[in-house]
Write an enzyme that holds these catalytic residues in place. Structure first.
Site, PDB file in Angstrom:
ATOM      1  N   ILE A  11     -21.893  95.785  58.619  1.00 58.28           N
ATOM      2  CA  ILE A  11     -22.834  94.667  58.687  1.00 58.28           C
ATOM      3  C   ILE A  11     -22.893  94.030  60.066  1.00 58.28           C
ATOM      4  CG2 ILE A  11     -22.716  94.114  56.239  1.00 58.28           C
ATOM      5  CD1 ILE A  11     -20.698  91.934  56.869  1.00 58.28           C
ATOM      6  N   GLY A  12     -22.084  94.493  61.000  1.00 59.79           N
ATOM      7  CA  GLY A  12     -22.119  93.903  62.336  1.00 59.79           C
ATOM      8  C   GLY A  12     -21.220  94.648  63.291  1.00 59.79           C
ATOM      9  N   GLY A  14     -19.540  94.067  67.486  1.00 61.43           N
ATOM     10  CA  GLY A  14     -19.440  93.278  68.702  1.00 61.43           C
ATOM     11  C   GLY A  14     -18.434  93.879  69.652  1.00 61.43           C
ATOM     12  N   GLY A  15     -18.097  93.102  70.681  1.00 61.14           N
ATOM     13  CA  GLY A  15     -17.187  93.601  71.697  1.00 61.14           C
ATOM     14  C   GLY A  15     -15.791  93.868  71.176  1.00 61.14           C
ATOM     15  N   VAL A  18     -15.875  96.267  64.751  1.00 60.91           N
ATOM     16  CA  VAL A  18     -16.951  96.471  63.776  1.00 60.91           C
ATOM     17  C   VAL A  18     -16.646  95.665  62.522  1.00 60.91           C
ATOM     18  CG1 VAL A  18     -18.158  98.180  62.359  1.00 60.91           C
ATOM     19  CG2 VAL A  18     -17.384  98.790  64.665  1.00 60.91           C
ATOM     20  N   VAL A  19     -17.681  95.016  61.962  1.00 60.05           N
ATOM     21  CA  VAL A  19     -17.522  94.202  60.759  1.00 60.05           C
ATOM     22  C   VAL A  19     -18.109  94.944  59.567  1.00 60.05           C
ATOM     23  CG1 VAL A  19     -17.977  91.972  59.682  1.00 60.05           C
ATOM     24  CG2 VAL A  19     -17.710  92.119  62.162  1.00 60.05           C
ATOM     25  N   LYS A  34     -13.144  92.861  59.718  1.00 58.23           N
ATOM     26  CA  LYS A  34     -13.450  93.191  61.103  1.00 58.23           C
ATOM     27  C   LYS A  34     -12.343  94.082  61.640  1.00 58.23           C
ATOM     28  CE  LYS A  34     -15.326  91.320  65.364  1.00 58.23           C
ATOM     29  NZ  LYS A  34     -15.897  90.126  66.010  1.00 58.23           N
ATOM     30  N   ASP A 137     -27.693  81.522  52.400  1.00 59.94           N
ATOM     31  CA  ASP A 137     -28.807  81.572  51.450  1.00 59.94           C
ATOM     32  C   ASP A 137     -29.087  80.205  50.835  1.00 59.94           C
ATOM     33  OD1 ASP A 137     -29.083  84.266  51.915  1.00 59.94           O
ATOM     34  OD2 ASP A 137     -27.917  84.893  50.167  1.00 59.94           O
TER      35      ASP A 137
END
Length: 284
Positions: A11-12, A14-15, A18-19, A34, A137
């Site tokens: 789902i994501g 970054g540096g 990975v998430v 993560k 949400d």
């Protein structure tokens, strides 16, 4: 599987790693996992420090800050688990021209309040940007990756969690997302909470106008703009917002940290006052 976590969906990224959306099979609940990128041997001390600091961040309890559950290692992988947030990143919900007045304050006030709560515990973010702010949400704001950027621990006579929250500060090396970094962050200077104030100013400006205050075609252009340029007043781009919001955001974006609002709590109070009386001038 990673330990007792079943990785379901990426789902994501970054540096730092990975998430994944994952299922904690032990507790039968969904979490975010993560997985940290492999670190060279010389950075191993940073991972040890990261674990200590993650415990401090995990101790933060605020509805506007994502909850960190654990820091773990399994199968040679370092990872941490945190609350899984269902929602949309702030940068995906900002319309062209900026947010309407009431929606601006609905998001801005709790966002700044969450930062103030962390600052009160000695924790600063170092990478505040719309991509690290989630609108759930239910319409609430959650700040992601809070305090999980690079840190260092100055000399202290004790290593209790309480002492760590008083002494943590960001490393003096460039780390962050360029369009939202403070001038002192870009220059690699020591940082304090006022660097987060500058980053909040850039986010508030973007929420108010729909554009970043320091645009540029290249990173070099953006860096030059952050260091030298003064963006146009937000009210010129979005007349629906209170004119005195210009002054608040302008103070946040002051190049000199001494010229900024000194605390996120004061910034929260300024925004709350403008929300209650948008047409009335505030004392300077």
């Amino acid at each position: 599987m990673l330990s007792h976590y079943r990785l379901i969906e990426r789902i994501g990224e970054g540096g730092m790693g990975v998430v994944w959306r994952a299922l904690d099979t032990a507790l039968e609940r969904e979490v975010a996992v993560k997985v940290l990128r492999p670190q060279p041997v010389e950075d191993r001390h940073r991972l040890l420090q990261f674990e200590k600091e993650a415990k401090v961040v995990a101790a933060l309890s605020h509805p506007g800050i994502v909850t960190v559950y654990s820091v773990e290692e399994a199968d040679g992988e370092r990872f941490f688990t945190m609350e899984l947030i269902s929602g949309t990143n702030l940068d995906k919900v900002l319309p062209a021209g900026g947010l309407p007045r009431e929606r601006f304050f609905e998001l801005a006030v709790p966002m700044v309040e969450a930062v103030a709560a962390a600052h009160s515990r000695g924790v600063i973010h170092g990478d505040l940007m719309p991509g690290n702010v989630m609108v759930t949400d239910e319409g609430r704001v959650k700040i992601l990756d809070f305090g999980l950027a690079r840190w260092r621990q100055p000399q202290a006579t004790t290593t209790t969690p309480e002492a760590l929250t008083r002494t943590l500060s960001v490393e003096t090396k460039i780390s962050g997302t360029v369009p939202y970094m403070s001038p002192e962050q870009i220059q690699g200077k020591p940082l304090d909470a006022r660097s987060d104030i500058f980053s909040l100013g850039t986010i508030l400006y973007e929420m108010a106008t729909g554009v970043n205050p320091f645009p540029g075609e290249t990173s070099a252009d953006v860096i030059a703009a952050v260091l030298k340029d003064q963006p146009p007043p937000p009210s010129r781009l979005n007349p629906e917002l209170p004119r005195h919001l210009d002054r608040v955001i302008e103070r946040c974006l002051c190049k000199d940290p001494d010229g900024r609002l000194p605390t996120a709590l004061e910034l929260r109070d300024e925004l709350s006052a403008l929300r209650r009386a948008p047409g009335a001038p505030l004392e300077t």
